[in-house]
Scaffold this active site. Structure first.
Site, short mmCIF file in Angstrom:
data_model
loop_
_atom_site.label_atom_id
_atom_site.label_comp_id
_atom_site.label_asym_id
_atom_site.label_seq_id
_atom_site.Cartn_x
_atom_site.Cartn_y
_atom_site.Cartn_z
N LYS A 143 0.83 -1.21 0.00
CA LYS A 143 0.00 0.00 0.00
C LYS A 143 0.86 1.26 0.00
CE LYS A 143 -1.93 3.49 2.39
NZ LYS A 143 -1.38 4.37 3.44
N ASP A 195 -6.21 0.76 0.70
CA ASP A 195 -6.16 1.08 2.12
C ASP A 195 -7.52 0.72 2.72
OD1 ASP A 195 -7.82 3.00 1.06
OD2 ASP A 195 -7.23 4.52 2.50
#
Length: 213
Positions: free
Chosen positions: A121, A140
């Site tokens: 991420k 996320d």
DNA sequence: CTCCCGATAT
DNA sequence: ATATCAGGAG
């Protein structure tokens, strides 16, 4: 309506709803974005920006973070939560930058995720926003939640969600797409109590009015 | 899977 | 009081 059609509709509507969607972490170079993104784990962007305002005045290079005593770094970032592990990771990460990359932030997924505190991420955030490199989709907590509610994936694992989204969204929109979902997650599709009646996607969202609690 | 952790909204 | 916030390491 197929999943692909719904994904296209989501892009069209959110592009119009959030024409200026962008990364809301404050940064002026790739290193600052990398540090801010490490700090953003389980913490609001607003809080990260408060913390980095002072931190970035003290640290300008990777070597600066290596030289800064861990305890002082912890004091800077304390209010962002997970401050011990984040401080440890930031120092180790910057040590890696100095040793393996001459103090620069690398531009590949493998080099980035090899750094301490940097997962897929965080790497996607840096690549997409600091370098304009679209190799993946940022997944996320917001992207995970909205992808599920919008029926764009049936998976819970962020890596599998990312694979589904990469098939549904054109590559040149991957970075924008994550910003659209994150902005919508913050402004309408809240985790706890989503505003379905006021939602721009209520006509095409399979979860509209169905989210409990 | 658990742990890390403070700030904020509900 | 509790859930949630631009996750990642062990």
């Amino acid at each position: 309506m197929t999943r692909a059609e719904r994904a296209e509709a989501v892009c069209q509507i959110l592009a119009r709803t959030y024409p200026d969607a962008h990364c809301e972490l404050d940064y002026t170079n790739p290193l600052e974005l990398l540090i801010a993104t490490i700090l953003s784990a389980q913490c609001t962007d607003k809080r990260v920006n408060i913390v980095t305002k002072d931190l970035f005045r003290t640290c300008h290079t990777a070597a600066d973070y290596v030289a800064l005593p861990q305890e002082q770094l912890e004091d800077f970032i304390k209010t962002a939560g997970f401050y011990r592990s984040k401080a440890k990771n930031i120092k180790a990460c910057c040590q890696g930058l100095v040793e393996k990359h001459g103090g620069d932030v690398p531009r590949t997924m493998d080099d980035l995720t090899a750094l301490a505190g940097v997962g897929r991420k965080t790497a996607n955030v840096v690549l997409g926003n600091a370098y304009d490199i679209n190799i993946g989709v940022v997944v996320d907590t917001h992207v995970q939640r909205l992808s599920a509610r919008l029926g764009l994936t049936k998976h819970a694992d962020p890596v599998k969600i990312e694979q589904d989204l990469m098939k549904l969204v054109p590559q040149d929109k991957w970075t924008l797409f994550s910003h659209w979902l994150i902005w919508h997650g913050r402004r309408r599709c809240y985790a706890r109590k989503p505003d379905c009646p006021g939602c721009e996607l209520k006509e095409i969202c399979p979860s509209a009015g169905k989210v409990k609690k």
